[in-house]
Design a protein around this motif. Sequence first.
Motif, PDB file in Angstrom:
ATOM      1  N   SER A   1      11.133   2.622   8.525  1.00 56.78           N
ATOM      2  CA  SER A   1      11.085   2.828   9.975  1.00 56.78           C
ATOM      3  C   SER A   1      10.656   1.532  10.683  1.00 56.78           C
ATOM      4  CB  SER A   1      10.101   3.965  10.264  1.00 56.78           C
ATOM      5  OG  SER A   1       9.895   4.095  11.616  1.00 56.78           O
ATOM      6  N   GLU A   2       9.710   0.812  10.095  1.00 58.33           N
ATOM      7  CA  GLU A   2       9.298  -0.482  10.682  1.00 58.33           C
ATOM      8  C   GLU A   2      10.471  -1.438  10.783  1.00 58.33           C
ATOM      9  OE1 GLU A   2       6.136  -2.984   9.655  1.00 58.33           O
ATOM     10  OE2 GLU A   2       4.725  -1.372   9.286  1.00 58.33           O
ATOM     11  N   VAL A   3      11.230  -1.522   9.699  1.00 60.57           N
ATOM     12  CA  VAL A   3      12.363  -2.454   9.679  1.00 60.57           C
ATOM     13  C   VAL A   3      13.424  -2.015  10.696  1.00 60.57           C
ATOM     14  CG1 VAL A   3      14.289  -3.248   8.238  1.00 60.57           C
ATOM     15  CG2 VAL A   3      11.973  -3.282   7.345  1.00 60.57           C
TER      16      VAL A   3
ATOM     17  N   GLY B   1       7.556   4.702  -1.982  1.00 62.55           N
ATOM     18  CA  GLY B   1       6.679   5.385  -1.037  1.00 62.55           C
ATOM     19  C   GLY B   1       6.248   6.767  -1.481  1.00 62.55           C
ATOM     20  N   SER B   2       5.763   7.549  -0.531  1.00 60.95           N
ATOM     21  CA  SER B   2       5.225   8.872  -0.825  1.00 60.95           C
ATOM     22  C   SER B   2       6.298   9.949  -0.770  1.00 60.95           C
ATOM     23  CB  SER B   2       4.125   9.222   0.175  1.00 60.95           C
ATOM     24  OG  SER B   2       3.090   8.287   0.086  1.00 60.95           O
ATOM     25  N   THR B   3       7.268   9.828   0.123  1.00 65.35           N
ATOM     26  CA  THR B   3       8.303  10.854   0.256  1.00 65.35           C
ATOM     27  C   THR B   3       9.675  10.302  -0.136  1.00 65.35           C
ATOM     28  OG1 THR B   3       7.041  11.648   2.170  1.00 65.35           O
ATOM     29  CG2 THR B   3       9.175  12.642   1.813  1.00 65.35           C
TER      30      THR B   3
ATOM     31  N   VAL C   1       5.056 -10.176   1.673  1.00 62.78           N
ATOM     32  CA  VAL C   1       4.197  -9.021   1.388  1.00 62.78           C
ATOM     33  C   VAL C   1       3.417  -8.758   2.673  1.00 62.78           C
ATOM     34  CG1 VAL C   1       2.339  -8.133  -0.060  1.00 62.78           C
ATOM     35  CG2 VAL C   1       4.064  -9.658  -1.040  1.00 62.78           C
ATOM     36  N   THR C   2       3.584  -7.576   3.237  1.00 64.63           N
ATOM     37  CA  THR C   2       2.991  -7.348   4.568  1.00 64.63           C
ATOM     38  C   THR C   2       1.467  -7.333   4.494  1.00 64.63           C
ATOM     39  OG1 THR C   2       3.093  -4.953   4.350  1.00 64.63           O
ATOM     40  CG2 THR C   2       4.981  -6.040   5.375  1.00 64.63           C
ATOM     41  N   GLU C   3       0.847  -7.752   5.589  1.00 62.41           N
ATOM     42  CA  GLU C   3      -0.615  -7.837   5.618  1.00 62.41           C
ATOM     43  C   GLU C   3      -1.228  -6.758   6.485  1.00 62.41           C
ATOM     44  OE1 GLU C   3      -1.362 -11.864   6.714  1.00 62.41           O
ATOM     45  OE2 GLU C   3      -0.460 -12.589   4.853  1.00 62.41           O
TER      46      GLU C   3
ATOM     47  N   GLY D   1       7.363  10.245   9.687  1.00 65.42           N
ATOM     48  CA  GLY D   1       6.061   9.972   9.088  1.00 65.42           C
ATOM     49  C   GLY D   1       5.074   9.295  10.014  1.00 65.42           C
ATOM     50  N   GLU D   2       5.468   9.040  11.271  1.00 66.88           N
ATOM     51  CA  GLU D   2       4.526   8.480  12.259  1.00 66.88           C
ATOM     52  C   GLU D   2       4.223   9.553  13.295  1.00 66.88           C
ATOM     53  OE1 GLU D   2       3.313   5.254  12.032  1.00 66.88           O
ATOM     54  OE2 GLU D   2       4.428   5.251  10.153  1.00 66.88           O
ATOM     55  N   ILE D   3       2.974   9.573  13.786  1.00 68.58           N
ATOM     56  CA  ILE D   3       2.597  10.571  14.790  1.00 68.58           C
ATOM     57  C   ILE D   3       2.961  10.049  16.175  1.00 68.58           C
ATOM     58  CG2 ILE D   3       0.658  11.805  15.837  1.00 68.58           C
ATOM     59  CD1 ILE D   3      -0.768  11.457  13.070  1.00 68.58           C
TER      60      ILE D   3
ATOM     61  N   ASP E   1       9.240   5.777   3.733  1.00 66.86           N
ATOM     62  CA  ASP E   1       9.988   5.994   4.975  1.00 66.86           C
ATOM     63  C   ASP E   1       9.351   5.243   6.143  1.00 66.86           C
ATOM     64  OD1 ASP E   1      11.653   7.615   3.541  1.00 66.86           O
ATOM     65  OD2 ASP E   1      10.627   9.460   4.097  1.00 66.86           O
ATOM     66  N   GLY E   2       8.022   5.098   6.109  1.00 67.36           N
ATOM     67  CA  GLY E   2       7.318   4.396   7.184  1.00 67.36           C
ATOM     68  C   GLY E   2       7.692   2.918   7.204  1.00 67.36           C
ATOM     69  N   MET E   3       7.860   2.358   6.027  1.00 65.02           N
ATOM     70  CA  MET E   3       8.224   0.943   5.940  1.00 65.02           C
ATOM     71  C   MET E   3       9.665   0.756   6.407  1.00 65.02           C
ATOM     72  SD  MET E   3       6.696  -1.690   5.289  1.00 65.02           S
ATOM     73  CE  MET E   3       7.230  -3.378   5.241  1.00 65.02           C
TER      74      MET E   3
ATOM     75  N   TYR F   1       0.801  -1.234   0.000  1.00 63.45           N
ATOM     76  CA  TYR F   1       0.000   0.000   0.000  1.00 63.45           C
ATOM     77  C   TYR F   1       0.832   1.280   0.000  1.00 63.45           C
ATOM     78  CZ  TYR F   1      -3.492  -3.469   1.141  1.00 63.45           C
ATOM     79  OH  TYR F   1      -4.286  -4.581   1.107  1.00 63.45           O
ATOM     80  N   SER F   2       2.139   1.173  -0.072  1.00 59.42           N
ATOM     81  CA  SER F   2       2.989   2.377  -0.069  1.00 59.42           C
ATOM     82  C   SER F   2       2.734   3.231  -1.300  1.00 59.42           C
ATOM     83  CB  SER F   2       4.461   1.990  -0.115  1.00 59.42           C
ATOM     84  OG  SER F   2       4.828   1.296   1.021  1.00 59.42           O
ATOM     85  N   GLY F   3       2.915   4.511  -1.150  1.00 58.95           N
ATOM     86  CA  GLY F   3       2.897   5.443  -2.280  1.00 58.95           C
ATOM     87  C   GLY F   3       1.711   5.232  -3.190  1.00 58.95           C
ATOM     88  N   LYS F   4       2.007   4.927  -4.454  1.00 64.54           N
ATOM     89  CA  LYS F   4       0.928   4.712  -5.434  1.00 64.54           C
ATOM     90  C   LYS F   4       0.579   3.228  -5.545  1.00 64.54           C
ATOM     91  CE  LYS F   4       2.160   8.798  -8.081  1.00 64.54           C
ATOM     92  NZ  LYS F   4       2.974   9.317  -9.175  1.00 64.54           N
TER      93      LYS F   4
HETATM   94  N1  LIG Z   1       0.060  -4.294   4.652  1.00 68.11           N
HETATM   95  C1  LIG Z   1      -0.080  -3.122   5.254  1.00 68.11           C
HETATM   96  N2  LIG Z   1      -1.313  -2.581   5.460  1.00 68.11           N
HETATM   97  C2  LIG Z   1      -1.462  -1.376   6.015  1.00 68.11           C
HETATM   98  N3  LIG Z   1      -0.440  -0.603   6.448  1.00 68.11           N
HETATM   99  C3  LIG Z   1       0.812  -1.081   6.269  1.00 68.11           C
HETATM  100  C4  LIG Z   1       1.054  -2.356   5.675  1.00 68.11           C
HETATM  101  N4  LIG Z   1       2.394  -2.565   5.644  1.00 68.11           N
HETATM  102  C5  LIG Z   1       2.965  -1.472   6.202  1.00 68.11           C
HETATM  103  N5  LIG Z   1       2.031  -0.579   6.583  1.00 68.11           N
HETATM  104  C6  LIG Z   1       2.201   0.746   7.203  1.00 68.11           C
HETATM  105  O1  LIG Z   1       1.962   1.726   6.190  1.00 68.11           O
HETATM  106  C7  LIG Z   1       2.524   2.959   6.595  1.00 68.11           C
HETATM  107  C8  LIG Z   1       3.062   3.722   5.409  1.00 68.11           C
HETATM  108  O2  LIG Z   1       4.010   2.971   4.768  1.00 68.11           O
HETATM  109  P1  LIG Z   1       5.060   3.563   3.760  1.00 68.11           P
HETATM  110  O3  LIG Z   1       5.721   2.400   3.126  1.00 68.11           O
HETATM  111  O4  LIG Z   1       5.921   4.542   4.413  1.00 68.11           O
HETATM  112  O5  LIG Z   1       4.188   4.292   2.644  1.00 68.11           O
HETATM  113  P2  LIG Z   1       4.014   5.855   2.332  1.00 68.11           P
HETATM  114  O6  LIG Z   1       5.345   6.352   1.903  1.00 68.11           O
HETATM  115  O7  LIG Z   1       3.018   5.904   1.217  1.00 68.11           O
HETATM  116  O8  LIG Z   1       3.548   6.538   3.570  1.00 68.11           O
HETATM  117  C9  LIG Z   1       3.603   2.615   7.587  1.00 68.11           C
HETATM  118  O9  LIG Z   1       3.233   3.171   8.809  1.00 68.11           O
HETATM  119  C10 LIG Z   1       3.576   1.094   7.682  1.00 68.11           C
HETATM  120  O10 LIG Z   1       3.737   0.683   9.023  1.00 68.11           O
END
Ligand SMILES: Nc1ncnc2c1ncn2[C@@H]1O[C@H](COP(=O)(O)OP(=O)(O)O)[C@@H](O)[C@H]1O
Length: 530
Positions: free
Chosen positions: A175-177, A213-215, A142-144, A483-485, A171-173, A113-116
């Motif tokens: 950050s998760e890693v 991603g978006s940024t 592929v994350t769920e 990118g996280e609050i 960047d959010g992804m 779901y990142s970016g586009k």
């Molecule tokens: N399968 C998923 N469903 C929903 N959210 C997810 C999933 N995998 C990761 N995320 C979360 O999506 C958020 C945005 O992810 P990111 O890859 O940074 O995309 P973007 O750059 O569009 O914001 C992150 O906070 C991440 O934890």
Amino acid sequence: MLISEFFIMVNQPTLLSSQLFYENRVVEVTLNRVMLGLWKEIETRRKRSASFNCISKDVSYTERTKHHCWRCKDIIFHCLDKAQRQQWVQTINNQLSLLSIRPKRLLVYINPYSGKQRGKWIYEQRVAPLFSRASISTDVIVTESANHARDHLKTEVDLKQCDGVVCVGGDGMFSEVVHGLVSRTQSDSRVDQNQPNQDLVPCALRIGIIPAGSTDCICYSTTGTNDPVTSALHIIMGDSQPMDVCSVHHNNTFLRYSVSLLGYGFYGDVLTDSERKRWMGPSRYDFSGLKTFLTHQYYEGTVAFLPAKDNLGNPRDKIKCRTRCHICEQGANNGQLLSGDHVYKMAEENSDEETSGDGVWRVIRGKFLAINAACMSCACPRSPRGLSPYAHLADGTTDLILVRKASRLDFLRHLIRHTNKDDQFDMSFVEVHRVRRFRFAPKHSNVISEVDLSETSGKKICNQVCTAHPNNDTGHSNWNCDGEILPHADIQVSVHCQLIRLFARGVERGTTFDTYTWSVIEGSNLSWQA
Ligand SMILES: Nc1ncnc2c1ncn2[C@@H]1O[C@H](COP(=O)(O)OP(=O)(O)O)[C@@H](O)[C@H]1O
Ligand SMILES: CCCCCCCCCCCCC/C=C/[C@@H](O)[C@H](COP(=O)(O)O)NC(=O)CCCCC
Ligand SMILES: [Ca+2]
């Protein structure tokens, strides 16, 4: 399989040298000990940076092209006979087996779901073929849901079974890693993350980012571009770029890590508003950015910070962080994060100094449109030089940018300077400090919005956005943490020098040295024609 990076170093001992055929010409090809592939030929005058890769009948090579991008190209050498071919294949294979910097097994997380929402496509079409060409085996997940990758890394993965972790997303992804790997490393080493002054244990595995991603600020700031193929080639070549990580605490409780932007006020409000508009994709930031700008909210509070040592320069010294940056080397030598208990209190005066075990804290109180900490330049396509153009990736510091209350027009001028070459810090209401630690405490009272509806021609829009503003009730903004609050406004931040490493080499200089860099990749079926 990528065998090595090759440099043209004329005095290195030669492993193998032959005359081969290339495009109907005889060329002298030399393989040297320090993984030197000198395609000597009459053509060294070409001076292009490249690495070549032997796959099937071809030798493929990666070449640095424009705007920090790398590409894979093919070349065919013809041998005189099978014996000569066999000799080259054998020698290259031997060199390959000596290389430990190149990953052979990777764990890949894709956020669909990142970016586009093109992460899966980008990985499958642009990246996976390159990994397989370089004989890298992958486990792809592929994350769920949000935090799937973080929790998987924290608890389930056998980290010894892979040479690196790759995230496909924004960047959010990333950050998760980072959270998964850093937390796992600390818990494996029995280190308590809740202690703000605790020295953390560096992560052993490198992280790769395939931007989708978006940024894509972290990818852009560490490679100079947001190009998936370039990132894949940095992973294949086994590049390594150390990176600082900020830990964020509230009342001695760990909240989060941050590697790029920690922003209160403007960037916190943009993020808070944009989260409700995820359906808009990356353009949610443009919409929320405009809305937040029109709201023109300021916040009152106190910032205390511990300045960096002088040998690490300052945020306006015009020294850019580049590949093999000497400021980052200094930072690592300084051991920026000193351990011990540090007691400091917020002063009530406008500006003050407090002494602690490892230096003099400065305290600044005021009304701010934005408080930003940029641990790296935060360059991205929206702002190619970034929030703090001379911040360093791995020096153990973050650049603390204080944007005081100013008119809407002045703030607009400041923002616009992020998109061009003008100095965004050269404004009376902006100050910037290079710091090792900082703390922020908001004033515990409602802040009155400074919006003067009569002064703008966009009165109607302004009226609407002001009533919809998320933070008018509390008088506090939120922190935007990569990118996280964050749930708390009152935070303590410490920079941990070079806590993680990326498959990257920092932004490269465009000098002749780079244009001499060569690499070679090899495939097991190298068959040159006689
Ligand atoms: N399968 C998923 N469903 C929903 N959210 C997810 C999933 N995998 C990761 N995320 C979360 O999506 C958020 C945005 O992810 P990111 O890859 O940074 O995309 P973007 O750059 O569009 O914001 C992150 O906070 C991440 O934890
Ligand atoms: C009138 C023109 C104003 C233009 C101002 C442009 C300034 C842009 C600076 C951007 C800095 C970005 C720092 C990185 C932040 C990201 O971590 C975060 C999350 O990214 P992602 O996970 O990919 O979604 N992105 C943001 O917070 C977006 C900020 C955009 C602000 C307009
Ligand atoms: Ca830094």
